[in-house]
Motif scaffolding. Structure first.
Motif: not given
Length: 381
Positions: A295-302
Motif C-alpha cells: 500500500c505504498q506509492q512508488k515510481e519507476e522509470t522505463f
C-alpha cells in the motif's frame, strides 16, 4: 477486392439459400468459409477497403516455437476466402460497403430478408435476397488518449499494444525500436487492463467494468517475442527487461500454466494499477503506482511503456442494431441473452465473435464456425 462482375440485379443462389455476413474479420471470414464448404452462397459485406479486421494489423508472435496467438490462422483464412486463385466461387466479398437497410418478408419456410447494400463508387445500391444474416462486425480497440493520466500521444515512447504489434518486425531479424529515437529499449513496462475492468470509464456511454479477455494473452506473447528478438539480434546484450503491471493475469490457451511459469522466470510482475505516467529525461517514462502488497506509492522509470488496451464495442453497433432491430446490452455489444448458438430473437439472424462479447481470435473463429454449422443444419434436405 470489390464484388466484381456482379450487377445490382439479384442472381439466384446456387442451392436456393444465401447468407449475408456483415464483417470480414476472423469471425466473418471463418463463417464464410464454413458456409461455402456446405454449398451455400455467401455475400460478405466489409466496411473497410480490405478484409481481415483488426487481426490484419497483428504480428505473428512465434519465438522459437508457436505461441498459438492464431494470427496466422486468421490471415490464412483471409487468403483462402478472398485472395487465392482457388478461393470459393460461392463467396463474394464487397469491400467499402455497408448495409443500408434490411426488410423482412414472412414465408411458411421462415423469414426471408431483402438487404440493401451501399457500395463506394457505385451509383446504385446492391439488393440481395437472403435467408440468413450473420453479424460479425468485430470490435474497436480502446483509445488510451481518453485517459489523460497515461499520456498516450503526448509522452514519447508511451504506445499501445496495437502500436507494438505494428512495431514488431515480421521477420524477427530486427530489434524493436523506440519511436522517439529508433534505439532498442533496455527495459519495457506493460500496463494491463487499460480501458477494461474500470468502474469509472473514461469513454461513455459504454460501461467498462468487464474483462476484455485478450490483453493478458497478447501482452505476454508480445513480451516473450520482444525478449526473443532482442537476444537474437544482439547476442552480446542482455534480453530486454520486461515488467508487467497487473491486477491479476487471466488464464488463456491450453498450456497456460507452463507458459505463465516461463514468463515469471523471464519477467517481473508487479501487482498494481499505475495511476500516472510522466515524461523523464532521455525520452524515458516514469510510472507511478500504488504497490498493492505494501500500500505504498512508488515510481519507476522505463525506456518504453506499452498500454495493453482492451476491447470496446464497434462504434457502428448502435447503427447496425437499429437497421436489424437487434438490441445491444449495457456494454454496447449485441445482446443474445437467452438464445443458443449465436441466435437472436429474430429468426435467421445470428451474431458471432467480438460483435457479441470480448474474446480472442481462436474464440471468435470457433464461435463463428459453430453458428455457421447451425445455419447449415437448418437447410432443407
Amino acid at each position: 477486392m470489390m464484388s466484381q462482375g456482379l450487377s445490382n440485379m439479384d442472381p439466384k443462389p446456387m442451392n436456393g439459400s444465401r447468407v449475408l455476413v456483415l464483417g470480414a474479420g476472423p469471425a466473418g471470414t471463418a463463417a464464410a468459409l464454413e458456409l461455402s464448404c456446405a454449398g451455400l452462397e455467401v455475400h460478405v459485406v466489409e466496411k473497410a477497403s480490405k478484409p481481415g479486421g483488426q487481426a490484419g494489423e497483428y504480428s505473428c508472435k512465434a519465438t522459437d516455437q508457436c505461441l498459438r496467438c492464431n494470427v496466422c490462422l486468421a490471415q490464412e483464412h483471409v487468403r483462402q476466402a478472398y485472395g487465392a486463385e482457388k478461393s470459393p466461387k460461392n463467396i463474394t466479398l464487397h469491400t467499402n460497403a455497408e448495409l443500408k437497410e434490411l426488410k423482412q418478408t414472412p414465408t411458411q419456410a421462415g423469414p426471408v430478408y431483402t438487404a440493401v447494400i451501399d457500395q463506394l463508387g457505385q451509383a446504385e445500391p446492391l439488393t440481395l435476397e437472403v435467408a440468413h444474416v450473420m453479424v460479425c462486425t468485430g470490435f474497436d480497440p480502446y483509445d488510451p488518449s481518453d485517459n489523460n493520466a497515461l499520456g498516450y500521444g503526448k509522452i514519447p515512447n508511451v504506445i499501445s499494444g496495437l502500436d507494438m504489434e505494428k512495431l514488431s518486425p515480421a521477420d524477427h531479424l530486427q530489434p524493436v525500436l523506440r519511436p522517439s529515437d529508433q534505439t532498442p529499449p533496455k527495459n519495457i513496462a506493460f500496463i494491463q487492463c487499460v480501458g477494461s475492468r474500470n468502474e469509472k470509464p473514461h469513454r461513455c456511454p459504454e460501461r467498462t467494468n468487464y474483462c476484455s479477455a485478450v490483453c493478458c494473452s497478447y501482452a505476454l506473447r508480445l513480451a516473450r517475442l520482444i525478449r526473443h528478438i532482442s537476444a537474437k539480434t544482439d547476442s552480446q546484450a542482455e534480453p530486454t527487461e520486461i515488467t508487467v503491471f497487473n491486477m491479476d493475469i487471466q488464464r488463456f490457451g491450453r498450456d497456460f500454466e507452463s507458459f505463465y511459469a516461463q514468463c515469471k522466470e523471464q519477467m517481473r510482475f508487479i501487482k498494481a494499477r499505475p495511476y500516472q505516467l510522466a515524461a523523464a529525461d532521455g525520452d524515458r517514462v516514469t510510472v507511478r503506482y500504488e504497490d498493492q502488497p505494501t500500500c505504498q506509492q512508488k515510481e519507476e522509470t522505463f525506456d518504453m511503456v506499452v498500454l495493453s488496451v482492451g476491447i470496446r464495442p464497434n462504434p457502428d453497433n448502435a447503427k447496425v442494431s437499429a437497421k436489424l432491430d437487434l438490441p445491444v446490452n449495457e456494454q454496447g455489444f449485441f445482446d443474445t441473452a437467452g438464445c443458443l448458438a449465436g441466435a437472436t430473437a429474430r429468426g435467421g439472424i445470428y451474431v458471432a465473435g467480438t460483435a457479441r462479447a470480448p474474446m480472442d481470435i481462436a474464440g471468435a473463429i470457433a464461435e463463428a464456425q459453430a453458428v455457421a454449422g447451425t445455419i447449415i443444419a437448418s437447410q432443407p434436405e
